[in-house]
Motif scaffolding. Structure first.
Motif, PDB file in Angstrom:
ATOM      1  N   GLY A 165      10.661  -1.880   7.045  1.00 56.64           N
ATOM      2  CA  GLY A 165       9.635  -2.400   8.035  1.00 56.64           C
ATOM      3  C   GLY A 165       8.160  -2.047   7.572  1.00 56.64           C
ATOM      4  O   GLY A 165       7.539  -2.996   8.329  1.00 56.64           O
TER       5      GLY A 165
ATOM      6  N   GLN B 146       4.726  -3.327   6.384  1.00 58.62           N
ATOM      7  CA  GLN B 146       4.128  -4.627   6.177  1.00 58.62           C
ATOM      8  C   GLN B 146       3.509  -4.766   4.819  1.00 58.62           C
ATOM      9  O   GLN B 146       3.111  -3.685   4.183  1.00 58.62           O
ATOM     10  CB  GLN B 146       3.060  -4.739   7.165  1.00 58.62           C
ATOM     11  N   THR B 147       3.488  -5.881   4.117  1.00 56.99           N
ATOM     12  CA  THR B 147       3.280  -6.423   2.791  1.00 56.99           C
ATOM     13  C   THR B 147       2.171  -7.399   2.895  1.00 56.99           C
ATOM     14  O   THR B 147       2.406  -8.290   3.580  1.00 56.99           O
ATOM     15  CB  THR B 147       4.323  -6.454   1.680  1.00 56.99           C
ATOM     16  N   VAL B 148       1.256  -7.292   1.756  1.00 64.93           N
ATOM     17  CA  VAL B 148       0.525  -8.562   1.441  1.00 64.93           C
ATOM     18  C   VAL B 148       0.442  -8.821   0.020  1.00 64.93           C
ATOM     19  O   VAL B 148       0.764  -7.627  -0.787  1.00 64.93           O
ATOM     20  CB  VAL B 148      -0.912  -8.386   1.837  1.00 64.93           C
TER      21      VAL B 148
ATOM     22  N   ASP C  60      -4.852  -0.948  15.938  1.00 67.15           N
ATOM     23  CA  ASP C  60      -3.782  -1.699  16.361  1.00 67.15           C
ATOM     24  C   ASP C  60      -3.623  -1.436  17.912  1.00 67.15           C
ATOM     25  O   ASP C  60      -4.007  -0.379  18.439  1.00 67.15           O
ATOM     26  CB  ASP C  60      -2.555  -1.115  15.744  1.00 67.15           C
TER      27      ASP C  60
ATOM     28  N   ASP D 274      -5.863 -12.597   1.334  1.00 68.20           N
ATOM     29  CA  ASP D 274      -4.512 -12.415   1.962  1.00 68.20           C
ATOM     30  C   ASP D 274      -4.065 -13.702   2.776  1.00 68.20           C
ATOM     31  O   ASP D 274      -2.723 -13.753   2.925  1.00 68.20           O
ATOM     32  CB  ASP D 274      -4.352 -11.205   2.780  1.00 68.20           C
TER      33      ASP D 274
ATOM     34  N   THR E 131      -0.125  -0.629   5.076  1.00 69.55           N
ATOM     35  CA  THR E 131       0.278  -1.914   4.712  1.00 69.55           C
ATOM     36  C   THR E 131       0.151  -2.002   3.014  1.00 69.55           C
ATOM     37  O   THR E 131      -0.679  -1.475   2.574  1.00 69.55           O
ATOM     38  CB  THR E 131      -0.876  -3.258   5.127  1.00 69.55           C
TER      39      THR E 131
ATOM     40  N   SER F  14       2.483  -6.307  -2.101  1.00 67.88           N
ATOM     41  CA  SER F  14       3.939  -6.657  -2.391  1.00 67.88           C
ATOM     42  C   SER F  14       4.507  -5.955  -3.624  1.00 67.88           C
ATOM     43  O   SER F  14       5.759  -5.794  -4.122  1.00 67.88           O
ATOM     44  CB  SER F  14       4.187  -7.931  -2.433  1.00 67.88           C
TER      45      SER F  14
ATOM     46  N   ASP G  64       6.108  -2.251  -2.692  1.00 67.47           N
ATOM     47  CA  ASP G  64       7.004  -2.057  -1.462  1.00 67.47           C
ATOM     48  C   ASP G  64       8.161  -1.665  -1.849  1.00 67.47           C
ATOM     49  O   ASP G  64       9.048  -1.350  -0.982  1.00 67.47           O
ATOM     50  CB  ASP G  64       6.661  -3.347  -0.693  1.00 67.47           C
TER      51      ASP G  64
END
Length: 425
Positions: A58, A60-62, A93, A142, A286, A289, A292
């Protein structure tokens, strides 16, 4: 297109670099490297594989826009060493544990370039001052938007300008290095990681008090964790001359102590603590990609597993006062060229004898860091898909001489015991 994952890229712009902003909260990046490294250092590959696979669920990726170039490249065997950009931002957050004031935009208040040498014997962590004035290149953010090149921009605005990919491209232009991997951590990640390792011992020469960050420490040694650890890492007015440059060297005091604790084992001798550390880092990050994959993270950790405190060098990117604005800094041309050349050549280096920054001094009473005994390995389980035998061995360490950087380049190795200097204000 050049292979940015295996060879240095050419600089993408002439970089001017400047100094620090007077307001706004700062995030300290303890980061991905420490989390995955800690898992392997004590428990071996099997626990690392299980913990990292679970922790990355889970995340997050950029995109950095370099996925095709990095595909199939083993992070632990990159020719010329691996480069990872680690960013701490001031965004918050919903439900954050931190109440640190209003946020005006998103900034990369802490930016550290981690360079792992090809033979896996030196890890260099370069901190970039947030108020460094630079020329930024054109980049695709992004969000997919194209951001035009600009002159004389404050470095810590690059994250808000186009996201993690734009900060990566800016640092590539400044250093001439290819940076195929990156990660961003939150305030809560710092809190949870310091809790997971049972706190970090920090030496203070005199009272550090800062109402902005909320820190209030007397002279002596303190074990910092949770919100207090974050407050220490955020404080600027409380250390040295109250500058961001002083804060960087004070943060290096904390990071060096943390790495000594991780490497020596200490409280990290049980699987539960190690799992908490990996989870604390990764669940609050984060990732690019390209970074990850659990296998990629485990291979990175394996590449780090034998590194010693003397092989971890914290460096501040060289700057001088900005002639246009005394509250900003610009690149110190000669010193930056020397540091960039050493990193691009994957050359081992040490810092000069008088390399302490504005916010730290040597702790002459502390014992010298020693090499810890090898940690026992865990028995493999059927759940593991990454094993020692599947990870290429590091290239043999070369006999190339170690160079000493100019004494005007500040920093320290993790083997050096140092103390933060309370502000004279």
């Amino acid at each position: 297109m050049p292979d940015r994952s295996t060879t240095p890229s050419s600089p993408r712009g002439v970089a001017r670099h400047g100094r620090l902003r007077r307001r706004g909260p700062v995030r300290m990046l303890l980061g991905l490297v420490a989390g995955t490294m800690a898992v392997v250092l004590v428990s071996g590959v099997s626990v690392a594989a299980i913990a990292v696979r679970s922790a990355t669920s889970g995340v997050q990726t950029v995109s950095l826009g370099n996925e095709d170039e990095v595909a199939g490249v083993d992070i632990s065997a990159i020719q010329g060493g691996a480069n990872i950009l680690l960013v701490g931002s001031d965004e918050r957050d919903d439900g954050s544990q931190v109440d640190a004031g209003e946020v005006d935009g998103i900034r990369n208040d802490v930016t550290i370039l981690a360079h792992l040498s090809a033979d896996h014997t030196q890890l260099t962590a370069v901190s970039f001052p947030r108020d460094l004035m630079i020329d930024v290149p054109e980049c695709v953010g992004d969000d997919g938007q194209v951001y035009p090149a600009e002159d004389y921009v404050q470095f810590n605005t690059t994250l808000g300008r186009g996201g993690l990919s734009c900060t990566v491209k800016t640092v590539e232009g400044m250093t001439g290095l290819a940076i195929p991997y990156a990660g961003k951590i939150t305030f809560d990640g710092v809190i949870e990681m310091s809790n997971a390792i049972g706190g970090v011992d920090v030496c203070v020469t005199r009272t550090i008090r800062d109402t902005d960050s909320g820190i209030d420490l007397t002279a002596g040694t303190h074990t910092l964790q949770g919100a207090e650890a974050l407050a220490f890492l955020r404080t600027r007015h409380g250390v040295g001359d109250g500058s961001d440059i002083a804060r960087i060297s004070s943060q290096q005091v904390f990071l060096s102590s943390m790495m000594r604790k991780i490497i020596s084992g200490g409280t990290l001798g049980d699987v539960t603590t190690l799992y908490k550390l990996a989870s604390a880092a990764l669940s609050n990050m984060t990732l690019s990609s390209t970074l990850d994959s659990p296998d990629t993270l485990v291979r990175l950790a394996l590449a780090l597993k034998d590194i010693q405190p003397a092989g971890i060098v914290f460096v501040q990117y060289p700057v001088v006062d900005d002639p246009r604005d005394p509250n900003r800094v610009v690149q110190s041309t000669t010193d930056a060229a020397a540091l960039n050349a050493a990193l691009n050549a994957d050359q081992k280096f040490t810092l000069g004898d008088d390399s302490a920054g504005r916010g730290s001094v040597s702790d002459g009473t502390a014992p010298v860091a020693t090499t810890p005994p090898a940690a026992p390995s865990e028995t493999s389980t059927p759940s593991d898909t990454t094993s020692e035998s599947s990870v290429p061995a590091a290239p043999a360490a070369t006999d190339a001489p170690t160079t000493t950087l100019p004494s005007t380049i500040t920093g320290q190795s993790a083997a050096e015991a140092t103390c933060s200097v309370g502000s004279s204000r």
